[in-house]
Structure formats: C-alpha cells, structure tokens
Design a protein around this motif. Structure first.
Motif, PDB file in Angstrom:
ATOM      1  N   TYR A 181      54.177 -58.101 -19.299  1.00 49.45           N
ATOM      2  CA  TYR A 181      53.238 -57.845 -18.123  1.00 49.45           C
ATOM      3  C   TYR A 181      52.647 -59.122 -17.641  1.00 49.45           C
ATOM      4  O   TYR A 181      52.328 -59.434 -16.312  1.00 49.45           O
ATOM      5  CB  TYR A 181      52.274 -56.904 -18.550  1.00 49.45           C
ATOM      6  CG  TYR A 181      51.367 -56.258 -17.264  1.00 49.45           C
ATOM      7  CD1 TYR A 181      51.995 -55.402 -16.561  1.00 49.45           C
ATOM      8  CD2 TYR A 181      50.142 -56.714 -17.253  1.00 49.45           C
ATOM      9  CE1 TYR A 181      51.281 -55.038 -15.267  1.00 49.45           C
ATOM     10  CE2 TYR A 181      49.567 -56.325 -15.988  1.00 49.45           C
ATOM     11  CZ  TYR A 181      50.106 -55.483 -15.153  1.00 49.45           C
ATOM     12  OH  TYR A 181      49.439 -55.108 -13.883  1.00 49.45           O
ATOM     13  N   GLY A 182      52.639 -60.454 -18.384  1.00 51.82           N
ATOM     14  CA  GLY A 182      52.155 -61.473 -17.940  1.00 51.82           C
ATOM     15  C   GLY A 182      53.192 -62.129 -16.815  1.00 51.82           C
ATOM     16  O   GLY A 182      52.863 -62.886 -16.271  1.00 51.82           O
ATOM     17  N   SER A 183      54.498 -61.653 -17.056  1.00 51.28           N
ATOM     18  CA  SER A 183      55.270 -62.046 -15.768  1.00 51.28           C
ATOM     19  C   SER A 183      55.365 -61.298 -14.574  1.00 51.28           C
ATOM     20  O   SER A 183      56.250 -61.325 -13.784  1.00 51.28           O
ATOM     21  CB  SER A 183      56.706 -62.064 -16.360  1.00 51.28           C
ATOM     22  OG  SER A 183      56.798 -63.069 -17.550  1.00 51.28           O
ATOM     23  N   ARG A 184      54.633 -60.363 -14.486  1.00 46.57           N
ATOM     24  CA  ARG A 184      54.519 -59.144 -13.276  1.00 46.57           C
ATOM     25  C   ARG A 184      54.324 -59.995 -12.098  1.00 46.57           C
ATOM     26  O   ARG A 184      53.866 -61.021 -11.787  1.00 46.57           O
ATOM     27  CB  ARG A 184      53.331 -58.388 -13.687  1.00 46.57           C
ATOM     28  CG  ARG A 184      51.905 -58.882 -13.257  1.00 46.57           C
ATOM     29  CD  ARG A 184      50.955 -57.942 -13.758  1.00 46.57           C
ATOM     30  NE  ARG A 184      49.564 -58.700 -13.604  1.00 46.57           N
ATOM     31  CZ  ARG A 184      49.098 -59.243 -14.213  1.00 46.57           C
ATOM     32  NH1 ARG A 184      49.562 -59.670 -15.637  1.00 46.57           N
ATOM     33  NH2 ARG A 184      47.724 -59.925 -14.181  1.00 46.57           N
ATOM     34  N   VAL A 185      55.015 -59.190 -11.214  1.00 47.83           N
ATOM     35  CA  VAL A 185      54.968 -59.901  -9.589  1.00 47.83           C
ATOM     36  C   VAL A 185      53.836 -59.674  -9.182  1.00 47.83           C
ATOM     37  O   VAL A 185      52.971 -60.114  -8.205  1.00 47.83           O
ATOM     38  CB  VAL A 185      56.201 -59.417  -8.903  1.00 47.83           C
ATOM     39  CG1 VAL A 185      55.886 -59.504  -7.453  1.00 47.83           C
ATOM     40  CG2 VAL A 185      57.300 -59.832  -9.601  1.00 47.83           C
ATOM     41  N   LYS A 186      53.271 -58.247  -9.236  1.00 48.97           N
ATOM     42  CA  LYS A 186      51.920 -57.831  -9.053  1.00 48.97           C
ATOM     43  C   LYS A 186      51.395 -56.856  -9.735  1.00 48.97           C
ATOM     44  O   LYS A 186      52.016 -56.192 -10.492  1.00 48.97           O
ATOM     45  CB  LYS A 186      51.988 -57.131  -7.633  1.00 48.97           C
ATOM     46  CG  LYS A 186      53.008 -56.126  -7.317  1.00 48.97           C
ATOM     47  CD  LYS A 186      53.242 -55.553  -5.952  1.00 48.97           C
ATOM     48  CE  LYS A 186      54.477 -54.646  -6.110  1.00 48.97           C
ATOM     49  NZ  LYS A 186      54.656 -54.226  -4.500  1.00 48.97           N
TER      50      LYS A 186
END
Length: 158
Positions: free
Chosen positions: A116-121
């Motif tokens: 989730y730390g790499s999420r776009v939004k």
C-alpha cells in the motif's frame, strides 16, 4: 480498467474455476506497470485445481528486477494480459487471475491491500492496508499457509 486489455481468447476456461483461496489487492510498482492501472485486484488458486486452464497458450515472464517467483503472463495469440503464476520452493504452484476476468463468479471480498505504500492514490475502504515489502510478503505468505492448512483439513475430513 476496461476488460479489453485482458485476453479474451480462452475466457471459457474461467467458467469452471474453483473458489479462490484468497483475493487481495496489490499496489506494487510491477503490478501497476504490467496491468497499466493503479493496482491489481487478483484471485489466487492452486494451479492444480484450475483444470481447464491451458497454460501453453501463455507467455510467462518475470517483470521484476532481481529474482521473483511471480511470472506474469500474456496470451501468445493476442498479446493481452492473461494469468500470473508463482512457484516458491516446496510449495504447490499457484495461479493468480485478475478478479475482473472471473467477475461472474461469486468472489470473496479482498482480505487486504498489499504494498500500500506504493499506491497511486488513497483507497477509502475498510480493507486492511499493508505497507512495505517485507510486511506485504509476510501477509501473502500467511494467506498461502492458511490456504494449505485448510486444504489439508478438508482432505483429512473427507
């Protein structure tokens, strides 16, 4: 994402799928690039339970830097996204299918968002969010172990 980016050459293979072992949402950079979307919502199955899937029609490759047990697949005929497969050590081989491809089945709710730390939004839902590579890997590993234990129990009781 439009389903048109997914291979539809052999969609009939998906009509007789077993219930997935689990469903999760992956926000890793590799999934974002491969699936050309903010995340990949995927269902995981034991490959041996997917009796109608013809893997010889799929070109599986590693798209991550370094060694990864995940091989993402594209159809050899149309070149569109198909399935992913994973094989780690002594564990059985798994097949991961984008949930949009099996959307007509009664799918379980995703149990977590990984990477989730790499999420776009931001995603505003009540599903657990896991940050970081090692934590995400641990949660996925735990889901695999639970699936294997449940299968063992079913075989022992049946």
């Amino acid at each position: 994402m439009s389903e048109s980016v997914y291979c539809q050459c052999n969609d009939q293979e998906l009509h007789e799928m077993p219930s997935p072992l689990f469903r999760l949402i992956c926000h890793c950079k590799t999934c974002q690039e491969f699936f050309r979307q903010d995340y990949n919502d995927e269902c995981t199955y034991f490959l041996r339970d997917c009796l109608h899937i013809k893997l010889e029609n799929i070109d599986f490759r590693g798209y991550q830097k370094g060694h990864s047990p995940i091989k993402r697949g594209k159809c050899k005929t149309c070149g569109k996204i198909s399935y992913c497969r994973i094989k780690v050590g002594p564990f059985p081989e798994f097949l991961m299918v984008p949930s949009a491809r099996v959307g007509s089945l009664d799918l379980p709710r995703p149990f977590t968002h990984v990477y989730y730390g790499s999420r776009v939004k931001d995603i505003h839902d009540d599903i657990n969010k896991i940050y970081g590579h090692y934590r995400s890997q641990l949660v996925i590993f735990w889901a695999v172990i639970k699936a294997m234990m449940m299968q063992h129990r079913r075989k022992s009781n049946g």
